[in-house]
Design a protein around this motif. Structure first.
Motif, PDB file in Angstrom:
ATOM      1  N   LEU A  42     -32.821   9.945   9.181  1.00 13.28           N
ATOM      2  CA  LEU A  42     -34.070  10.686   9.054  1.00 13.28           C
ATOM      3  C   LEU A  42     -34.384  10.989   7.592  1.00 13.28           C
ATOM      4  O   LEU A  42     -35.524  10.821   7.137  1.00 13.28           O
ATOM      5  N   LEU A  43     -33.370  11.397   6.841  1.00 15.89           N
ATOM      6  CA  LEU A  43     -33.567  11.663   5.412  1.00 15.89           C
ATOM      7  C   LEU A  43     -33.941  10.388   4.655  1.00 15.89           C
ATOM      8  O   LEU A  43     -34.783  10.419   3.751  1.00 15.89           O
ATOM      9  N   ALA A  44     -33.338   9.257   5.028  1.00 14.71           N
ATOM     10  CA  ALA A  44     -33.665   7.985   4.378  1.00 14.71           C
ATOM     11  C   ALA A  44     -35.109   7.594   4.643  1.00 14.71           C
ATOM     12  O   ALA A  44     -35.826   7.169   3.732  1.00 14.71           O
ATOM     13  N   VAL A  45     -35.542   7.744   5.876  1.00 16.66           N
ATOM     14  CA  VAL A  45     -36.931   7.401   6.223  1.00 16.66           C
ATOM     15  C   VAL A  45     -37.902   8.308   5.480  1.00 16.66           C
ATOM     16  O   VAL A  45     -38.928   7.848   4.964  1.00 16.66           O
ATOM     17  N   MET A  46     -37.574   9.590   5.404  1.00 17.04           N
ATOM     18  CA  MET A  46     -38.446  10.518   4.690  1.00 17.04           C
ATOM     19  C   MET A  46     -38.530  10.162   3.208  1.00 17.04           C
ATOM     20  O   MET A  46     -39.618  10.220   2.617  1.00 17.04           O
ATOM     21  N   ALA A  47     -37.424   9.787   2.599  1.00 13.78           N
ATOM     22  CA  ALA A  47     -37.431   9.416   1.183  1.00 13.78           C
ATOM     23  C   ALA A  47     -38.249   8.153   0.952  1.00 13.78           C
ATOM     24  O   ALA A  47     -39.002   8.060  -0.020  1.00 13.78           O
ATOM     25  N   VAL A  48     -38.113   7.169   1.837  1.00  9.47           N
ATOM     26  CA  VAL A  48     -38.886   5.930   1.700  1.00  9.47           C
ATOM     27  C   VAL A  48     -40.379   6.207   1.855  1.00  9.47           C
ATOM     28  O   VAL A  48     -41.192   5.715   1.061  1.00  9.47           O
ATOM     29  N   LEU A  49     -40.737   6.996   2.848  1.00 10.20           N
ATOM     30  CA  LEU A  49     -42.158   7.297   3.066  1.00 10.20           C
ATOM     31  C   LEU A  49     -42.753   8.076   1.892  1.00 10.20           C
ATOM     32  O   LEU A  49     -43.849   7.765   1.429  1.00 10.20           O
ATOM     33  N   PHE A  50     -42.017   9.068   1.411  1.00  8.01           N
ATOM     34  CA  PHE A  50     -42.540   9.851   0.296  1.00  8.01           C
ATOM     35  C   PHE A  50     -42.639   9.013  -0.969  1.00  8.01           C
ATOM     36  O   PHE A  50     -43.592   9.151  -1.738  1.00  8.01           O
ATOM     37  N   ALA A  51     -41.677   8.127  -1.179  1.00 10.96           N
ATOM     38  CA  ALA A  51     -41.746   7.235  -2.344  1.00 10.96           C
ATOM     39  C   ALA A  51     -42.950   6.306  -2.233  1.00 10.96           C
ATOM     40  O   ALA A  51     -43.640   6.058  -3.219  1.00 10.96           O
ATOM     41  N   ALA A  52     -43.185   5.772  -1.033  1.00  6.84           N
ATOM     42  CA  ALA A  52     -44.326   4.871  -0.848  1.00  6.84           C
ATOM     43  C   ALA A  52     -45.655   5.614  -1.040  1.00  6.84           C
ATOM     44  O   ALA A  52     -46.574   5.101  -1.686  1.00  6.84           O
ATOM     45  N   LEU A  53     -45.743   6.818  -0.503  1.00  7.13           N
ATOM     46  CA  LEU A  53     -46.981   7.587  -0.672  1.00  7.13           C
ATOM     47  C   LEU A  53     -47.196   7.971  -2.137  1.00  7.13           C
ATOM     48  O   LEU A  53     -48.320   7.946  -2.631  1.00  7.13           O
ATOM     49  N   THR A  54     -46.130   8.305  -2.826  1.00  7.72           N
ATOM     50  CA  THR A  54     -46.244   8.629  -4.241  1.00  7.72           C
ATOM     51  C   THR A  54     -46.616   7.396  -5.052  1.00  7.72           C
ATOM     52  O   THR A  54     -47.405   7.474  -5.993  1.00  7.72           O
ATOM     53  N   LEU A  55     -46.070   6.252  -4.679  1.00  2.00           N
ATOM     54  CA  LEU A  55     -46.400   5.003  -5.368  1.00  2.00           C
ATOM     55  C   LEU A  55     -47.870   4.657  -5.196  1.00  2.00           C
ATOM     56  O   LEU A  55     -48.522   4.229  -6.155  1.00  2.00           O
ATOM     57  N   VAL A  56     -48.399   4.862  -4.018  1.00  2.00           N
ATOM     58  CA  VAL A  56     -49.828   4.598  -3.787  1.00  2.00           C
ATOM     59  C   VAL A  56     -50.669   5.507  -4.669  1.00  2.00           C
ATOM     60  O   VAL A  56     -51.670   5.070  -5.239  1.00  2.00           O
ATOM     61  N   GLU A  57     -50.243   6.747  -4.818  1.00  2.00           N
ATOM     62  CA  GLU A  57     -50.996   7.679  -5.659  1.00  2.00           C
ATOM     63  C   GLU A  57     -50.873   7.327  -7.134  1.00  2.00           C
ATOM     64  O   GLU A  57     -51.801   7.525  -7.904  1.00  2.00           O
ATOM     65  N   VAL A  58     -49.726   6.796  -7.530  1.00  3.32           N
ATOM     66  CA  VAL A  58     -49.529   6.410  -8.935  1.00  3.32           C
ATOM     67  C   VAL A  58     -50.439   5.242  -9.284  1.00  3.32           C
ATOM     68  O   VAL A  58     -51.025   5.198 -10.355  1.00  3.32           O
ATOM     69  N   MET A  59     -50.546   4.291  -8.392  1.00  2.00           N
ATOM     70  CA  MET A  59     -51.374   3.122  -8.654  1.00  2.00           C
ATOM     71  C   MET A  59     -52.806   3.541  -8.512  1.00  2.00           C
ATOM     72  O   MET A  59     -53.698   3.240  -9.092  1.00  2.00           O
TER      73      MET A  59
END
Length: 59
Positions: A42-59
């Protein structure tokens, strides 16, 4: 500088997600309880999702 949208945060979260996925695999292989493996997953999935959402915001 805001924490959200920071490219360094994306890298840190990606590294953390990789370590957590490794922890999930390791705990699964050594036969740890399902609760421990589930929490790590669960923690791994949350980290991946948050990283992906943050990456979308960075771009």
């Amino acid at each position: 500088m805001s924490a959200v949208g920071n490219p360094i945060l994306v890298v840190v979260l990606s590294l953390m997600a990789g370590l957590l996925v490794g922890g999930v695999w390791s705990s699964y292989q050594r036969g740890a309880s399902r609760a421990v493996t589930g929490v790590l997953a669960l923690l791994a999935v949350m980290a991946v999702l948050f990283a992906a959402l943050t990456l979308v915001e960075v771009m």
